[in-house]
Write an enzyme that holds these catalytic residues in place. Structure first.
Site, short mmCIF file in Angstrom:
data_model
loop_
_atom_site.label_atom_id
_atom_site.label_comp_id
_atom_site.label_asym_id
_atom_site.label_seq_id
_atom_site.Cartn_x
_atom_site.Cartn_y
_atom_site.Cartn_z
N LYS A 120 0.84 -1.21 0.00
CA LYS A 120 0.00 0.00 0.00
C LYS A 120 0.87 1.26 0.00
CE LYS A 120 -1.81 2.05 3.51
NZ LYS A 120 -2.49 2.35 4.77
N ASP A 138 -6.44 1.11 0.98
CA ASP A 138 -6.46 1.19 2.44
C ASP A 138 -7.86 0.79 2.92
OD1 ASP A 138 -8.07 3.32 1.73
OD2 ASP A 138 -7.07 4.79 3.01
#
Length: 210
Positions: A120, A138
């Site tokens: 991420k 996320d």
């Protein structure tokens, strides 16, 4: 969800916010990298408070490394998990200096090899600092993708792959910012604000609120 509906969703999100970006304060790819490492399980607002004091003093791998572990901790102690994050950042600075000439690499593999940098974080840096069309999934993007049915999936990676495959190419560069902001301010976790949502009629969530 069909292709036309996805197209309409991104058209509306774009019209509402033509130039979306991260809410983290940064000036360089390195500052962004540090800010994103610090943002894990922390708010962007909390990170900005810390980095607004840190970056004027130290904003390069050499300068942060020179602060040392305890020196860095003094600036970031208000952020959750700061002990571990400080260790990761100091070690990341060392690797950047020794392996990458003090520059943040633009390759996913090299980014993910840095301490504290997962998929991420790498996606955020690649997209926001270097303009790569990546999707940093996320909790907000995961929730919005599943709730709206724009790209349902059981894991962040599954959602990421579906979004990359199904998002119209013209929107790919900004899509993850739109989805994060939508999840942060409108499609919130406990009770989505459907009544003030620009894509309410396109969304396939069955339990809409007033």
């Amino acid at each position: 969800m069909n292709k036309q509906k996805r197209q309409a969703i991104f058209e509306r999100l774009q019209a509402a916010n033509p130039n979306p970006t991260t809410e983290l304060n940064y000036q360089t790819p390195f500052e962004l990298l540090v800010a994103v490492i610090l943002s894990a399980q922390a708010t962007d607002k909390g990170v900005n408070k810390a980095t607004d004091k840190l970056f004027p003093v130290a904003n390069t791998p050499q300068k942060i490394h020179d602060l040392g572990l305890e020196g860095l901790k003094r600036y970031i102690k208000t952020i959750g998990l700061f002990n571990n994050k400080a260790k990761n950042i100091i070690e990341t600075c060392r690797i950047l200096m020794e392996t990458h000439g003090g520059e943040v690499p633009q390759q996913r593999k090299a980014l993910e090899a840095l301490p504290g940098v997962g998929r991420k974080t790498a996606n955020v840096v690649l997209n926001t600092a270097f303009g790569h069309p990546t999707m940093a999934v996320d909790t907000h993007i995961f929730r919005v993708s599943n709730r709206t049915r724009i790209a349902p999936g059981k894991t962040p990676l599954e959602v990421e792959k579906k979004l990359l495959r199904s998002t119209p190419e013209v929107f790919l560069q900004d899509a993850h910012h739109w989805l994060i902001l939508h999840g942060r301010y409108t499609c919130v976790a406990r009770k989505p604000r459907c009544g003030s949502c620009v894509i309410e009629d396109l969304c396939e969530y069955k339990e809409k609120t007033e």
